[in-house]
Scaffold this active site. Structure first.
Site, mmCIF file in Angstrom:
data_model
loop_
_atom_site.group_PDB
_atom_site.id
_atom_site.type_symbol
_atom_site.label_atom_id
_atom_site.label_comp_id
_atom_site.label_asym_id
_atom_site.label_seq_id
_atom_site.Cartn_x
_atom_site.Cartn_y
_atom_site.Cartn_z
ATOM 1 N N GLN A 709 2.760 -4.675 -3.673
ATOM 2 C CA GLN A 709 3.357 -6.138 -2.679
ATOM 3 C C GLN A 709 3.901 -5.741 -1.732
ATOM 4 O O GLN A 709 3.499 -6.790 -0.821
ATOM 5 C CB GLN A 709 3.669 -7.117 -4.060
ATOM 6 C CG GLN A 709 2.327 -7.041 -5.991
ATOM 7 C CD GLN A 709 3.139 -8.270 -5.759
ATOM 8 O OE1 GLN A 709 3.864 -8.950 -6.021
ATOM 9 N NE2 GLN A 709 2.767 -7.725 -7.154
ATOM 10 N N CYS A 710 5.001 -4.666 -1.254
ATOM 11 C CA CYS A 710 6.031 -5.188 -0.528
ATOM 12 C C CYS A 710 4.890 -4.025 0.254
ATOM 13 O O CYS A 710 5.134 -3.116 0.050
ATOM 14 C CB CYS A 710 7.282 -5.064 -0.984
ATOM 15 S SG CYS A 710 7.891 -6.074 -2.478
ATOM 16 N N THR A 711 5.919 -3.870 1.472
ATOM 17 C CA THR A 711 6.378 -2.917 2.224
ATOM 18 C C THR A 711 7.373 -1.226 2.264
ATOM 19 O O THR A 711 8.579 -2.099 2.176
ATOM 20 C CB THR A 711 6.084 -2.926 3.913
ATOM 21 O OG1 THR A 711 4.708 -4.251 4.180
ATOM 22 C CG2 THR A 711 5.605 -2.353 4.822
ATOM 23 N N VAL A 712 6.583 -1.217 1.639
ATOM 24 C CA VAL A 712 7.520 0.268 1.207
ATOM 25 C C VAL A 712 7.272 1.285 1.973
ATOM 26 O O VAL A 712 5.955 1.999 2.028
ATOM 27 C CB VAL A 712 7.248 0.735 -1.237
ATOM 28 C CG1 VAL A 712 7.937 1.991 -1.021
ATOM 29 C CG2 VAL A 712 7.456 -0.638 -1.863
#
Length: 844
Positions: A709-712
């Site tokens: 879900q996060c921009t890693v």
């Protein structure tokens, strides 16, 4: 005696406690001309003689002059330190004018940006009818050290030598404006808007100072009543007529006005230290500084019939010019910028040298009329306010040389090489009276917004000085950029665009600023994470980013839109169909207004609709995407405009070097050579973000873990990708083909030169931070692409929102439409591997 004479001719005067005279209204002129003419307040010295002191010219520089100097330094002169032509101007002395001020403004710069080698083309420009031009030159240093080390004396002597050459050659007689010049040496600190400068108004020095034969007198005391009226009428006629410069002559009671050139030709060589009765006149009409046309009479016609009634006057009184029946009386006159009654202005100095060297060689005594204006009409010569100076000149080397040969008035051209130039003076003093340059700080007086704009443009314009003279900054500044996504990529894209001078940025995003954003997304601060009640949720990203860009640089035009982008795989219902259609229409309108669209969203499917719209509208679209330690920056191919049959025929018959070849359609991303046109003139179209996929975009946001879900990604990666995206955009703008520029691949020699200013223009840049390397690849448009293929664009242009609605609800419909479904079915039936049972290498 002067006091008693003033009483006899009707002046209302009074004597001061020092015994000096204050002459006021000239009552008889007021009665005759029905105008109000006032005498200036004359403070006459008690002594009848003494050195003649000239009032120096002083600079009066408008702020616009410095702004124009900065503009020209950045955009025109750059590193050049050649002399630049200038034109200042002064006004005739009056009660309302500042005494002896030479004004300069933004219009003082010549239309040409350097002094012409042919000085005939470098005549001073006229600024205003009421202003008297002062031609000159500017020497602007590139560094403050160069300004300090500049041989300023040599600059002044060079101008003085040219002045002396013009006097000796007779050119100054034809163009008397050349007798008054200016010199400006300067250094402009363009970062801090500080200026070091020094003005000089070059004048030739006499061997010994000229002396006053008697105290200065009001011209009304020297001339009779009728002479004054005659002279005033002729001066008024000069100001309204075509004559630019004039001279005066008194012969047996007659007054005549002529040019200096005509005076030099008319006056014979009988002038000598004992017989020169008092000389010529130069009256400067501000209409121009280059004409020498006679006004009332030519040298062959001493008095024209049309002006005979003006020039025939009675004999002067005992205090006026003594009539001379054998030779004309000559009076030197000039338009005087000085308001002091006891001093003439600076322009007289060089005029006296011209008189003694050319007009009346060897003469010692000269009468000078300093023509001045009245308070009521500051732009009109007023005889009553003018002053007469009787001057005794020292013996001049030029006069002695002329007396040994022919008279200059007979056409002799003196050689400045054989007659040494007199010493040159004229540097302006500072406010404390010292001979030092002046220093000006302009930043504090400027509008902070304008100062910011010029400062932002400074580094960009400096690129054109040495590195890239052909860089078109205007094209960059005029570009309207639309940023789809205001997150990590969008923020860095906006900052990089600001750095390149882009002045119109629009942002789209529907998210809010969260606590994790400010450290990675450079347009947000901690306060943006909270609402008005200091609690989450934070501000909308698009709005906060647009506001922060305005704070960073007020000169940028920004706007933020809170907008959700409809996506394939995210179905819409009848309840929200109207809202989704409004969002599509808004996005379509924003793309219409933009010149380039940057895609920086965090999901694959959110890029589909902008890609379709850009492809349909033939807009340049630049995509940036991030992995954990890799990135991809690419420009989408832009469909060429339709080619008619005539164009195809022309392309087919063009030489091979002028045609563009097309490679066979392929979906690979192998590096391709420079593209050319084939005989069928079908242009090669570069691929888009979706051209390498054989599946339609679909929902990638549902059922994802937290790390999905996060921009890693590595934190520095977004700045690298954003910078490359903006640099790619700017490079495309500088290419003559713009968005249709062919794609370049990785060169064999990275140090080799490139054909365009900013280097290669790739199709895709794929970067790998693990190896700190980039790969330039070229991908051709795919005829089954779910975003930019002809079948998709035709369907969208034919059915519009209905087509989009089907794609949003059923992404597989895109595969059916493009033929991907049938292609995958055919591929499933192919046996890719044929096993050889006799192969012993395989241990089953």
């Amino acid at each position: 005696a002067p006091f008693e004479r003033a009483q006899k001719i009707g002046f209302a005067d009074q004597e001061t406690h020092t015994g000096q005279i204050n002459l006021r209204t000239v009552s008889y002129l007021d009665r005759l001309t029905q105008t109000s003419i006032y005498l200036s307040s004359f403070q006459m010295a008690n002594s009848s003689s003494g050195p003649l002191r000239f009032e120096s010219l002083a600079s009066f520089v408008n702020v616009g002059f410095w702004h124009e100097l900065v503009r020209r330094k950045l955009e025109v002169w750059k590193l050049s330190d050649e002399a630049v032509a200038l034109t200042g101007a002064y006004r005739m002395a009056s009660a309302q004018a500042l005494s002896s001020r030479v004004s300069l403004d933004a219009d003082s710069f010549s239309a040409i940006d350097s002094l012409s080698s042919d000085r005939e083309t470098s005549k001073p420009r006229l600024l205003n009818r009421a202003l008297y031009p002062v031609p000159g030159e500017l020497h602007n240093a590139n560094t403050v050290e160069a300004f300090k080390a500049m041989d300023k004396g040599a600059r002044l002597n060079a101008v003085g030598a040219q002045l002396w050459e013009d006097i000796c050659s007779g050119r100054a007689e034809q163009e008397p404006s050349l007798l008054t010049r200016l010199l400006l040496v300067s250094f402009a600190d363009l970062k801090k808007y500080r200026f070091y400068y020094w003005f000089a108004f070059p004048a030739l020095r006499f061997s010994t100072p000229p002396q006053l034969v008697r105290r200065p007198q009001p011209l009304a005391e020297v001339l009779t009543e009728r002479q004054s009226l005659s002279l005033q009428a002729q001066l008024d006629l000069l100001e309204e007529g075509p004559l630019r410069f004039s001279a005066m002559l008194v012969l047996d009671g007659e007054v005549r006005i002529m040019t200096l050139a005509d005076a030099g030709a008319l006056w014979d060589s009988s002038c000598s230290p004992s017989s020169a009765d008092f000389v010529s006149v130069s009256s400067v009409d501000p209409q121009s500084a280059s004409s020498a046309d006679p006004v009332l009479a030519s040298s062959a016609d001493p008095i024209s019939a049309s002006s005979a009634d003006l020039v025939s006057v009675s004999s002067p009184s005992s205090s006026a010019l003594t009539p001379c029946t054998s030779s004309p009386q000559k009076v030197l006159a000039f338009v005087d910028p000085c308001t002091r009654p006891e001093n003439p202005g600076w322009p007289l100095r060089n005029l006296l040298h011209l008189y003694q060297a050319r007009l009346c060689p060897g003469a010692r005594e000269v009468r000078v009329f300093a023509l001045r204006a009245s308070a009521e009409e500051p732009d009109r010569v007023c005889v009553a306010n003018s002053v007469c100076f009787d001057v005794l000149l020292p013996t001049a080397a030029a006069s002695a040389a002329v007396l040994g040969g022919e008279a200059a008035g007979d056409g002799t051209v003196l050689s400045s090489s054989s007659i040494p130039c007199p010493p040159v003076v004229g540097w302006e003093t500072d406010k404390k009276g010292r001979l030092l340059p002046r220093f000006l700080k302009l930043a504090a007086t400027m509008d902070p917004r304008k100062l910011a704009a010029t400062s932002v443009e400074l580094n960009l314009k400096l690129m054109r000085w040495r590195v890239m003279p052909t860089l078109d900054l205007g094209k960059i500044a005029r570009s309207h950029c639309l940023l789809v996504g205001a997150g990590t990529l969008g923020c860095n894209l906006a900052r990089a665009l600001l750095g390149w001078g882009v002045r119109h940025i629009t942002l789209i995003d529907n998210g809010r600023v969260s606590l994790s954003n400010p450290v990675r997304q450079t347009l947000y601060q901690f306060e943006d994470c909270f609402g008005a009640d200091r609690k989450p949720p934070g501000a909308y990203k698009a709005l906060a980013a647009a506001a922060r860009l305005q704070q960073i640089f007020p000169g940028v035009k920004t706007c933020g839109y809170v907008l959700s982008i409809p996506m394939p795989g995210h179905p819409i219902t009848s309840a929200n169909a109207t809202q989704v259609q409004k969002e599509v229409d808004l996005l379509s309108g924003l793309i219409d207004e933009a010149d380039v669209v940057f895609l920086g969203t965090d999901s694959r499917e959110s890029r589909w609709l902008p890609t379709v719209l850009c492809a349909s509208k033939r807009k340049l679209c630049i995509n940036a995407a991030l992995g954990f330690d890799s990135y991809m920056v690419m420009r989408h191919g832009v469909r060429p405009m339709p080619i008619d049959d005539a164009t195809k025929s022309t392309a087919a018959t063009a030489p091979a070097s002028a045609r563009v070849a097309i490679a066979t359609a392929t979906t690979t991303t192998e590096a391709l050579p420079q593209q050319t046109l084939s005989n069928d003139s079908t242009p090669l179209q570069l691929g888009c973000y979706f051209c390498n996929d054989v599946v339609a975009p679909r929902d990638s946001l549902t059922d994802r873990t937290l790390d999905q879900q996060c921009t890693v990604t590595r934190p520095g990666l977004s700045m690298i990708a954003s910078a490359l995206a903006v640099e790619l955009f700017v490079s495309i703008l500088q290419h003559p083909d713009g968005a249709q520029a062919p794609a370049d691949s990785t060169p064999d020699n990275v140090a080799s030169s490139t054909p365009i200013p900013l280097g290669l223009i790739p199709h895709q840049v794929r970067g790998f931070l693990t190896h700190y390397s980039n790969l330039l690849v070229v991908g051709q448009a795919y005829d089954k692409c779910t975003a930019c293929s002809d079948v998709i664009l035709n369907e969208y242009e034919k059915h519009g929102f209905e087509f989009l609605r089907r794609a949003f609800n059923d992404p597989l419909s895109l595969e059916d439409l493009t033929g991907l479904t049938s292609m995958k079915e055919e591929a499933a039936q192919v046996d890719f591997l044929t096993w050889d049972s006799d192969d012993e290498e395989f241990d089953m």
